[in-house]
Design a protein around this motif. Structure first.
Motif, PDB file in Angstrom:
ATOM      1  N   ASN A 263     107.407  32.041 -57.168  1.00  0.00           N
ATOM      2  CA  ASN A 263     106.697  31.897 -58.437  1.00  0.00           C
ATOM      3  C   ASN A 263     105.460  31.014 -58.286  1.00  0.00           C
ATOM      4  OD1 ASN A 263     108.551  33.483 -59.777  1.00  0.00           O
ATOM      5  ND2 ASN A 263     109.780  31.765 -60.485  1.00  0.00           N
ATOM      6  N   MET A 264     105.626  29.917 -57.568  1.00  0.00           N
ATOM      7  CA  MET A 264     104.504  29.002 -57.360  1.00  0.00           C
ATOM      8  C   MET A 264     103.399  29.663 -56.534  1.00  0.00           C
ATOM      9  SD  MET A 264     106.576  25.440 -56.700  1.00  0.00           S
ATOM     10  CE  MET A 264     105.116  24.417 -56.659  1.00  0.00           C
ATOM     11  N   MET A 265     103.796  30.418 -55.532  1.00  0.00           N
ATOM     12  CA  MET A 265     102.805  31.079 -54.679  1.00  0.00           C
ATOM     13  C   MET A 265     102.005  32.121 -55.462  1.00  0.00           C
ATOM     14  SD  MET A 265     101.405  31.095 -51.785  1.00  0.00           S
ATOM     15  CE  MET A 265     102.561  29.982 -50.982  1.00  0.00           C
ATOM     16  N   ALA A 266     102.678  32.858 -56.344  1.00  0.00           N
ATOM     17  CA  ALA A 266     101.990  33.871 -57.146  1.00  0.00           C
ATOM     18  C   ALA A 266     100.962  33.222 -58.072  1.00  0.00           C
ATOM     19  CB  ALA A 266     103.003  34.672 -57.953  1.00  0.00           C
TER      20      ALA A 266
ATOM     21  N   ALA B  70     105.286  35.063 -63.063  1.00  0.00           N
ATOM     22  CA  ALA B  70     104.698  33.719 -63.016  1.00  0.00           C
ATOM     23  C   ALA B  70     103.183  33.784 -63.072  1.00  0.00           C
ATOM     24  CB  ALA B  70     105.148  32.999 -61.741  1.00  0.00           C
ATOM     25  N   ALA B  71     102.603  34.773 -62.397  1.00  0.00           N
ATOM     26  CA  ALA B  71     101.149  34.937 -62.441  1.00  0.00           C
ATOM     27  C   ALA B  71     100.693  35.332 -63.843  1.00  0.00           C
ATOM     28  CB  ALA B  71     100.716  35.990 -61.421  1.00  0.00           C
ATOM     29  N   LYS B  72     101.521  36.112 -64.533  1.00  0.00           N
ATOM     30  CA  LYS B  72     101.189  36.501 -65.908  1.00  0.00           C
ATOM     31  C   LYS B  72     101.126  35.288 -66.833  1.00  0.00           C
ATOM     32  CE  LYS B  72     102.901  41.272 -65.980  1.00  0.00           C
ATOM     33  NZ  LYS B  72     103.905  42.199 -66.541  1.00  0.00           N
ATOM     34  N   MET B  73     101.907  34.263 -66.521  1.00  0.00           N
ATOM     35  CA  MET B  73     101.877  33.051 -67.336  1.00  0.00           C
ATOM     36  C   MET B  73     100.516  32.370 -67.244  1.00  0.00           C
ATOM     37  SD  MET B  73     105.665  31.381 -66.764  1.00  0.00           S
ATOM     38  CE  MET B  73     105.299  30.039 -67.873  1.00  0.00           C
ATOM     39  N   LEU B  74      99.901  32.390 -66.044  1.00  0.00           N
ATOM     40  CA  LEU B  74      98.563  31.823 -65.898  1.00  0.00           C
ATOM     41  C   LEU B  74      97.543  32.635 -66.680  1.00  0.00           C
ATOM     42  CD1 LEU B  74      97.982  30.492 -62.279  1.00  0.00           C
ATOM     43  CD2 LEU B  74      98.582  29.276 -64.343  1.00  0.00           C
ATOM     44  N   VAL B  75      97.736  33.947 -66.727  1.00  0.00           N
ATOM     45  CA  VAL B  75      96.849  34.799 -67.522  1.00  0.00           C
ATOM     46  C   VAL B  75      96.967  34.427 -68.998  1.00  0.00           C
ATOM     47  CG1 VAL B  75      96.339  37.168 -68.207  1.00  0.00           C
ATOM     48  CG2 VAL B  75      96.992  36.682 -65.848  1.00  0.00           C
ATOM     49  N   GLN B  76      98.195  34.154 -69.449  1.00  0.00           N
ATOM     50  CA  GLN B  76      98.405  33.740 -70.838  1.00  0.00           C
ATOM     51  C   GLN B  76      97.755  32.387 -71.115  1.00  0.00           C
ATOM     52  OE1 GLN B  76      99.665  35.577 -73.291  1.00  0.00           O
ATOM     53  NE2 GLN B  76      99.892  37.235 -71.816  1.00  0.00           N
ATOM     54  N   ILE B  77      97.765  31.494 -70.114  1.00  0.00           N
ATOM     55  CA  ILE B  77      97.095  30.197 -70.255  1.00  0.00           C
ATOM     56  C   ILE B  77      95.609  30.406 -70.507  1.00  0.00           C
ATOM     57  CG2 ILE B  77      96.360  28.137 -68.978  1.00  0.00           C
ATOM     58  CD1 ILE B  77      99.091  28.124 -67.640  1.00  0.00           C
ATOM     59  N   ALA B  78      95.015  31.304 -69.707  1.00  0.00           N
ATOM     60  CA  ALA B  78      93.579  31.579 -69.851  1.00  0.00           C
ATOM     61  C   ALA B  78      93.271  32.194 -71.217  1.00  0.00           C
ATOM     62  CB  ALA B  78      93.119  32.510 -68.734  1.00  0.00           C
TER      63      ALA B  78
ATOM     64  N   ALA C 125      95.016  31.129 -59.100  1.00  0.00           N
ATOM     65  CA  ALA C 125      94.141  29.960 -59.219  1.00  0.00           C
ATOM     66  C   ALA C 125      93.133  29.905 -58.069  1.00  0.00           C
ATOM     67  CB  ALA C 125      94.984  28.685 -59.245  1.00  0.00           C
ATOM     68  N   GLU C 126      93.581  30.207 -56.865  1.00  0.00           N
ATOM     69  CA  GLU C 126      92.686  30.172 -55.696  1.00  0.00           C
ATOM     70  C   GLU C 126      91.612  31.246 -55.805  1.00  0.00           C
ATOM     71  OE1 GLU C 126      92.459  28.100 -53.137  1.00  0.00           O
ATOM     72  OE2 GLU C 126      94.036  26.822 -53.950  1.00  0.00           O
ATOM     73  N   MET C 127      91.965  32.388 -56.373  1.00  0.00           N
ATOM     74  CA  MET C 127      90.993  33.464 -56.510  1.00  0.00           C
ATOM     75  C   MET C 127      89.892  33.081 -57.501  1.00  0.00           C
ATOM     76  SD  MET C 127      91.516  37.277 -57.954  1.00  0.00           S
ATOM     77  CE  MET C 127      91.590  36.557 -59.574  1.00  0.00           C
ATOM     78  N   LEU C 128      90.276  32.433 -58.597  1.00  0.00           N
ATOM     79  CA  LEU C 128      89.284  32.023 -59.589  1.00  0.00           C
ATOM     80  C   LEU C 128      88.455  30.837 -59.113  1.00  0.00           C
ATOM     81  CD1 LEU C 128      90.993  32.242 -63.099  1.00  0.00           C
ATOM     82  CD2 LEU C 128      89.426  33.832 -62.025  1.00  0.00           C
TER      83      LEU C 128
ATOM     84  N   THR D  18      88.284  28.684 -69.479  1.00  0.00           N
ATOM     85  CA  THR D  18      89.422  29.486 -69.008  1.00  0.00           C
ATOM     86  C   THR D  18      89.687  29.250 -67.525  1.00  0.00           C
ATOM     87  OG1 THR D  18      87.875  31.327 -68.720  1.00  0.00           O
ATOM     88  CG2 THR D  18      89.167  31.282 -70.740  1.00  0.00           C
ATOM     89  N   LYS D  19      88.606  29.236 -66.731  1.00  0.00           N
ATOM     90  CA  LYS D  19      88.784  29.004 -65.294  1.00  0.00           C
ATOM     91  C   LYS D  19      89.311  27.599 -65.025  1.00  0.00           C
ATOM     92  CE  LYS D  19      84.616  30.386 -64.316  1.00  0.00           C
ATOM     93  NZ  LYS D  19      83.360  30.748 -63.638  1.00  0.00           N
ATOM     94  N   THR D  20      88.776  26.636 -65.769  1.00  0.00           N
ATOM     95  CA  THR D  20      89.214  25.248 -65.584  1.00  0.00           C
ATOM     96  C   THR D  20      90.706  25.112 -65.864  1.00  0.00           C
ATOM     97  OG1 THR D  20      87.036  24.500 -66.305  1.00  0.00           O
ATOM     98  CG2 THR D  20      88.789  22.866 -66.284  1.00  0.00           C
ATOM     99  N   ALA D  21      91.180  25.752 -66.921  1.00  0.00           N
ATOM    100  CA  ALA D  21      92.598  25.663 -67.281  1.00  0.00           C
ATOM    101  C   ALA D  21      93.479  26.253 -66.193  1.00  0.00           C
ATOM    102  CB  ALA D  21      92.834  26.385 -68.609  1.00  0.00           C
TER     103      ALA D  21
END
Length: 218
Positions: free
Chosen positions: A34-37, A84-92, A42-45, A103-106
């Protein structure tokens, strides 16, 4: 009096039907996956951030090409499958809806928190303990932000200059860099036009501001 009916308990092993190609993991393996996903997103952005940030070329299933460095657009166009990656999308998306920027900063900030959490996990700390520490750090950060915040009186003659400086801090994009001063003045004028005083506080409804795009002179 009728005789009691016998109760039959279900027996056997329950069958869980999953989609083809689905894998199941638990414990530390699931935590790391989950953490790696999330870190991958984050690394891509991260490569699109800052004055040397690069644009991304996104090609969808229909062949349509989108070139952008906007975090919300990149994440919206991506086909993210990992939960887990979808959760970061929801954060953005939440950041975009709430503030309209950052969005990128978050996402990058969330990725860094996960990266530091991984180091703490290696030291034997429980995830619940790490989350509790992050929550305490958030409360402290809010206290510091509130202690250094300055109250701006819109009716003060110097308010325009302070509001303009605030607007300029958000106008750092390459697209508007050449007209930052002019755009900042427009922002302050627009905000003051729709600002409403309710009690002791001023409120601004952004829906009352209309943005019209027009082609400039050649």
């Amino acid at each position: 009096m009728a005789a009691a009916q016998p109760v039959y308990e279900p027996t056997g092993i329950p069958v869980i039907i999953l989609k083809e190609g689905t894998s199941r993991s638990a414990g530390k393996d699931a935590l790391r996956a989950n953490m790696m996903a999330a870190l991958t997103i984050a690394e891509m952005l991260k490569t699109t951030y800052g004055p040397k940030g690069m644009d991304k070329m996104l090609v969808d299933a229909l062949g349509d090409v989108t070139i952008t460095n906007d975090g919300a657009t990149i994440l919206d166009k991506m086909d993210v499958q990992h939960p887990a990656a979808k959760m970061l999308v929801q954060i953005a998306k939440g950041q975009d809806e709430e503030a309209g920027d950052g969005t990128k900063t978050a996402v990058i900030f969330a990725g860094e928190l996960l990266k530091r959490a991984e180091e703490l996990l290696d030291k034997g700390l429980h995830p619940t303990t790490i989350v509790s520490g992050y929550k305490r750090a958030l409360d402290y950060a809010i206290q510091i932000a509130q202690s250094i915040a300055e109250t701006v009186n819109v009716e003060d003659p110097n308010a325009d200059e302070l509001l303009k400086k605030t607007a300029l801090s958000a106008l750092t994009s390459k697209a508007v860099h050449g007209a930052r001063e002019h755009i900042a003045d427009l922002v302050v004028k627009a905000i003051k036009q729709v600002a409403e005083k309710r009690g002791d506080r001023w409120y601004v409804d952004l829906d009352n501001i209309q943005i019209i795009k027009k082609k400039g002179a050649g």
